[in-house]
Write a protein that holds these residues in place. Structure first.
Motif, PDB file in Angstrom:
ATOM      1  N   PHE A 360     -11.812  18.602   0.927  1.00  0.00           N
ATOM      2  CA  PHE A 360     -10.460  18.408   0.414  1.00  0.00           C
ATOM      3  C   PHE A 360      -9.610  17.889   1.565  1.00  0.00           C
ATOM      4  O   PHE A 360      -9.493  18.546   2.607  1.00  0.00           O
ATOM      5  CB  PHE A 360      -9.900  19.731  -0.122  1.00  0.00           C
ATOM      6  CG  PHE A 360     -10.768  20.357  -1.178  1.00  0.00           C
ATOM      7  CD1 PHE A 360     -10.952  19.737  -2.404  1.00  0.00           C
ATOM      8  CD2 PHE A 360     -11.419  21.561  -0.941  1.00  0.00           C
ATOM      9  CE1 PHE A 360     -11.771  20.309  -3.376  1.00  0.00           C
ATOM     10  CE2 PHE A 360     -12.231  22.141  -1.906  1.00  0.00           C
ATOM     11  CZ  PHE A 360     -12.410  21.516  -3.122  1.00  0.00           C
ATOM     12  N   PHE A 361      -9.027  16.718   1.360  1.00  0.00           N
ATOM     13  CA  PHE A 361      -8.289  16.080   2.452  1.00  0.00           C
ATOM     14  C   PHE A 361      -6.848  16.581   2.550  1.00  0.00           C
ATOM     15  O   PHE A 361      -6.234  16.933   1.542  1.00  0.00           O
ATOM     16  CB  PHE A 361      -8.291  14.559   2.257  1.00  0.00           C
ATOM     17  CG  PHE A 361      -9.630  13.949   2.550  1.00  0.00           C
ATOM     18  CD1 PHE A 361     -10.066  13.820   3.859  1.00  0.00           C
ATOM     19  CD2 PHE A 361     -10.465  13.524   1.530  1.00  0.00           C
ATOM     20  CE1 PHE A 361     -11.311  13.275   4.147  1.00  0.00           C
ATOM     21  CE2 PHE A 361     -11.706  12.986   1.801  1.00  0.00           C
ATOM     22  CZ  PHE A 361     -12.133  12.853   3.106  1.00  0.00           C
ATOM     23  N   ALA A 362      -6.344  16.590   3.782  1.00  0.00           N
ATOM     24  CA  ALA A 362      -4.961  17.036   4.024  1.00  0.00           C
ATOM     25  C   ALA A 362      -4.259  16.023   4.931  1.00  0.00           C
ATOM     26  O   ALA A 362      -3.724  15.031   4.447  1.00  0.00           O
ATOM     27  CB  ALA A 362      -4.972  18.433   4.630  1.00  0.00           C
ATOM     28  N   GLY A 363      -4.283  16.262   6.259  1.00  0.00           N
ATOM     29  CA  GLY A 363      -3.550  15.388   7.181  1.00  0.00           C
ATOM     30  C   GLY A 363      -4.322  14.143   7.526  1.00  0.00           C
ATOM     31  O   GLY A 363      -4.809  14.002   8.656  1.00  0.00           O
ATOM     32  N   VAL A 364      -4.444  13.231   6.567  1.00  0.00           N
ATOM     33  CA  VAL A 364      -5.154  11.972   6.832  1.00  0.00           C
ATOM     34  C   VAL A 364      -4.272  10.795   6.429  1.00  0.00           C
ATOM     35  O   VAL A 364      -3.461  10.891   5.515  1.00  0.00           O
ATOM     36  CB  VAL A 364      -6.494  11.888   6.050  1.00  0.00           C
ATOM     37  CG1 VAL A 364      -7.464  12.936   6.544  1.00  0.00           C
ATOM     38  CG2 VAL A 364      -6.283  12.005   4.554  1.00  0.00           C
ATOM     39  N   THR A 365      -4.460   9.692   7.146  1.00  0.00           N
ATOM     40  CA  THR A 365      -3.694   8.489   6.822  1.00  0.00           C
ATOM     41  C   THR A 365      -4.579   7.263   7.053  1.00  0.00           C
ATOM     42  O   THR A 365      -5.706   7.393   7.542  1.00  0.00           O
ATOM     43  CB  THR A 365      -2.405   8.424   7.677  1.00  0.00           C
ATOM     44  OG1 THR A 365      -1.587   7.367   7.191  1.00  0.00           O
ATOM     45  CG2 THR A 365      -2.696   8.190   9.155  1.00  0.00           C
ATOM     46  N   THR A 366      -4.083   6.103   6.687  1.00  0.00           N
ATOM     47  CA  THR A 366      -4.831   4.860   6.914  1.00  0.00           C
ATOM     48  C   THR A 366      -4.051   3.990   7.897  1.00  0.00           C
ATOM     49  O   THR A 366      -2.884   4.272   8.179  1.00  0.00           O
ATOM     50  CB  THR A 366      -5.009   4.075   5.594  1.00  0.00           C
ATOM     51  OG1 THR A 366      -3.745   4.006   4.954  1.00  0.00           O
ATOM     52  CG2 THR A 366      -6.009   4.740   4.682  1.00  0.00           C
ATOM     53  N   LYS A 367      -4.730   2.949   8.393  1.00  0.00           N
ATOM     54  CA  LYS A 367      -4.037   1.972   9.242  1.00  0.00           C
ATOM     55  C   LYS A 367      -4.298   0.599   8.628  1.00  0.00           C
ATOM     56  O   LYS A 367      -5.365   0.382   8.048  1.00  0.00           O
ATOM     57  CB  LYS A 367      -4.579   2.037  10.668  1.00  0.00           C
ATOM     58  CG  LYS A 367      -4.142   3.307  11.395  1.00  0.00           C
ATOM     59  CD  LYS A 367      -4.448   3.261  12.883  1.00  0.00           C
ATOM     60  CE  LYS A 367      -3.906   4.512  13.535  1.00  0.00           C
ATOM     61  NZ  LYS A 367      -4.360   4.666  14.921  1.00  0.00           N
ATOM     62  N   GLY A 378      -1.737  18.426  11.715  1.00  0.00           N
ATOM     63  CA  GLY A 378      -2.594  19.420  12.364  1.00  0.00           C
ATOM     64  C   GLY A 378      -3.831  19.807  11.565  1.00  0.00           C
ATOM     65  O   GLY A 378      -4.939  19.835  12.084  1.00  0.00           O
ATOM     66  N   ARG A 379      -3.631  20.122  10.287  1.00  0.00           N
ATOM     67  CA  ARG A 379      -4.798  20.477   9.467  1.00  0.00           C
ATOM     68  C   ARG A 379      -5.256  19.206   8.747  1.00  0.00           C
ATOM     69  O   ARG A 379      -4.540  18.656   7.906  1.00  0.00           O
ATOM     70  CB  ARG A 379      -4.440  21.595   8.485  1.00  0.00           C
ATOM     71  CG  ARG A 379      -4.151  22.897   9.245  1.00  0.00           C
ATOM     72  CD  ARG A 379      -4.161  24.110   8.357  1.00  0.00           C
ATOM     73  NE  ARG A 379      -3.047  24.146   7.420  1.00  0.00           N
ATOM     74  CZ  ARG A 379      -2.841  25.127   6.547  1.00  0.00           C
ATOM     75  NH1 ARG A 379      -3.684  26.157   6.494  1.00  0.00           N
ATOM     76  NH2 ARG A 379      -1.809  25.101   5.737  1.00  0.00           N
ATOM     77  N   VAL A 380      -6.441  18.748   9.086  1.00  0.00           N
ATOM     78  CA  VAL A 380      -6.883  17.419   8.649  1.00  0.00           C
ATOM     79  C   VAL A 380      -7.610  17.478   7.306  1.00  0.00           C
ATOM     80  O   VAL A 380      -7.386  16.662   6.417  1.00  0.00           O
ATOM     81  CB  VAL A 380      -7.780  16.785   9.737  1.00  0.00           C
ATOM     82  CG1 VAL A 380      -8.320  15.438   9.289  1.00  0.00           C
ATOM     83  CG2 VAL A 380      -6.983  16.645  11.030  1.00  0.00           C
ATOM     84  N   MET A 381      -8.502  18.438   7.166  1.00  0.00           N
ATOM     85  CA  MET A 381      -9.210  18.588   5.886  1.00  0.00           C
ATOM     86  C   MET A 381      -9.822  19.975   5.803  1.00  0.00           C
ATOM     87  O   MET A 381      -9.910  20.693   6.812  1.00  0.00           O
ATOM     88  CB  MET A 381     -10.285  17.518   5.714  1.00  0.00           C
ATOM     89  CG  MET A 381     -11.446  17.633   6.667  1.00  0.00           C
ATOM     90  SD  MET A 381     -12.643  16.286   6.474  1.00  0.00           S
ATOM     91  CE  MET A 381     -12.083  15.115   7.681  1.00  0.00           C
ATOM     92  N   SER A 382     -10.215  20.328   4.593  1.00  0.00           N
ATOM     93  CA  SER A 382     -10.941  21.578   4.356  1.00  0.00           C
ATOM     94  C   SER A 382     -12.346  21.216   3.917  1.00  0.00           C
ATOM     95  O   SER A 382     -12.530  20.288   3.115  1.00  0.00           O
ATOM     96  CB  SER A 382     -10.309  22.337   3.180  1.00  0.00           C
ATOM     97  OG  SER A 382      -9.248  23.135   3.587  1.00  0.00           O
TER      98      SER A 382
END
Ligand code: AMP
Ligand code: GLY
Length: 428
Positions: A360-367, A378-382
């Motif tokens: 489960f994704f949390a603190g993710v982004t794209t470029k 801080g919390r990127v994924m579970s």
């Protein structure tokens, strides 16, 4: 039924995956790019529009921020069906002082406390305490505004930093100083329509940043569910003594509370005592609880939102361990912007909605110049794994994590340790 989930974290991703089993249209706003890239077999979309501009049959509010800012009042003003308390009800989480007063009114057991706006009085009180110090900001601080220590000097320093605005700005200027409670901590969440209340499986959250419960408090570094040491009769007692009495308080204040009541509890030698209440699903507990839910979550939430909760959630006997992958420096100053690498194709990893290994994704982004995912908070994924035993779930979860990497990745290696000790008879 079209369901709109408000939020962008791993909890919302998990809610989306669970709800999509029972709804052909689930949208998360604002969501995160990881949600778009994963579980393509499920009907989960993200939408950057404001929730008040989205058309849906049911709104589920994930985080405390929008609840305390009154999103439910706004949506209800548009005649929408919403799962979550209004701004008045959300004070149970947004003000620790409000919460403590509500607990007192309801006769719910909790730690003794005092509130201070003024440093000299606060530090004088600190000197009188024996056995430990708990210093909390009154306002919301994403689970990070609480300092627990047995060391007087450290407590005094934390009090200074909070009250002069250094550590939490305005939110830290009013503090609650509490008696230290000792025991096993558990999280019990219940769904309510304001009249009836039904519990979900309990969970244990790993709050501290490092293994063996060392380091600073965080929003949660992992969780497991259900803890074997919480028997059904204990859960009934918790519901009856620590959660249900709040419904009377809401009634007395004219609050029509429909949503989650999340009790953080300490199992002390004198019995369960409330540490805190949250007005939403816990993160990361939800990712450990929902994989074991057999009932139709969409129907339960819809019934509660309409004020007509009739069903009871049913859980299977499986065990789930959820480990949070964070970035170094979390919770104080997380390092961000690192590329996330998956040793298998991302789809092979996350596409296993029916298997018992989930991301489960949390603190993710794209470029713009790269088709991968990058860390953005801080919390990127579970990573959550379910099996018939905690021991197996643990093997699977850490195997899965070995296939994911990013610079400065940090995670706890001991999530579920106590559960396994109970399971294998090492702890009684
Ligand atoms: P809170 O935000 O109030 O839930 O506090 C965060 C964490 O600090 C809790 O989950 C506990 O681990 C710890 N904590 C808070 N209050 C107390 C207390 N009175 N005694 C012991 N630990 C506490
Ligand atoms: N895991 C703690 C929280 O959700 O606040």
């Amino acid at each position: 039924m079209k369901i709109c989930i408000v939020g962008s974290g791993a909890r919302e991703h998990c809610l989306a995956v669970s709800l999509s089993k029972f709804s052909n249209s689930v949208v998360v706003t604002p969501g995160n790019p990881g949600m778009d890239m994963s579980y393509s077999s499920l009907n989960i979309a993200t939408d950057l529009n404001d929730p008040t501009d989205i058309d849906a049959d049911l709104f589920v509010i994930g985080p405390e921020g929008p609840l305390s800012e009154g999103i439910v009042d706004k949506l209800k003003g548009q005649s929408k069906v919403v799962f979550g308390p209004d701004q008045q009800g959300a004070q149970l989480e947004s003000s620790k002082i409000w919460m403590k007063a509500a607990l007192k009114q309801a006769g719910i057991p909790t730690a003794d406390f005092k509130v201070f706006d003024e440093f000299v009085a606060a530090s004088n009180y600190l000197k009188t305490l024996r056995g430990g110090y708990v210093i909390k900001t009154d306002g919301l601080a994403a689970g990070k505004g609480v300092f627990v220590t047995k060391d007087y000097d450290l407590a005094l320093k934390d009090l200074q930093d909070k009250m002069n605005g250094t550590s939490f700005g305005q939110a830290g200027k009013r503090v609650v100083i509490e008696e230290l409670m000792e025991g096993q901590e558990i999280s019990v969440m219940a769904l309510t329509d304001g009249k009836k209340i039904v519990p979900l499986s309990p969970a244990v959250d790993a709050k501290r940043c490092f293994d063996d419960d060392l380091g600073p408090n965080t929003g949660g570094m992992g969780a497991y569910s259900p803890p074997d040491f919480v028997h059904d009769d204990m859960l009934d007692k918790i519901l009856e003594k620590c959660i249900e009495p709040l419904l009377g308080v809401f009634k007395s204040k004219g609050i029509d509370y429909r949503g989650v009541l999340y009790a953080g509890l300490m199992l002390t030698p004198e019995g369960p005592k409330v540490v805190e209440f949250n007005v939403r699903f816990g993160d990361p507990e939800t990712q450990a609880i929902l994989p074991g839910l057999e009932s139709d979550l969409a129907s339960l939430i819809y019934q509660a939102s309409l004020g007509k909760l009739t069903d009871e959630p049913k859980f299977n006997k499986n065990k789930t361990i959820n480990v949070v992958l964070a970035t170094n420096g979390y919770p104080d100053s997380p390092t961000l912007g690192d590329k996330i690498y998956f040793k298998e194709d991302i789809d092979d990893i996350v596409e296993r909605a029916d298997s018992n290994v989930r991301i489960f994704f949390a603190g993710v982004t794209t470029k713009p110049d790269d088709d991968g995912l990058f860390t953005s908070s801080g919390r990127v994924m579970s990573v959550a794994c379910t099996d018939t035993t905690f021991e197996n779930a643990k093997l699977k979860v850490y195997d899965q994590i070995s296939k994911i990497s990013f610079d400065k990745m940090h995670f706890r290696k001991d999530i579920g340790k106590k559960a396994i000790e109970f399971e294998t008879g090492k702890l009684k």
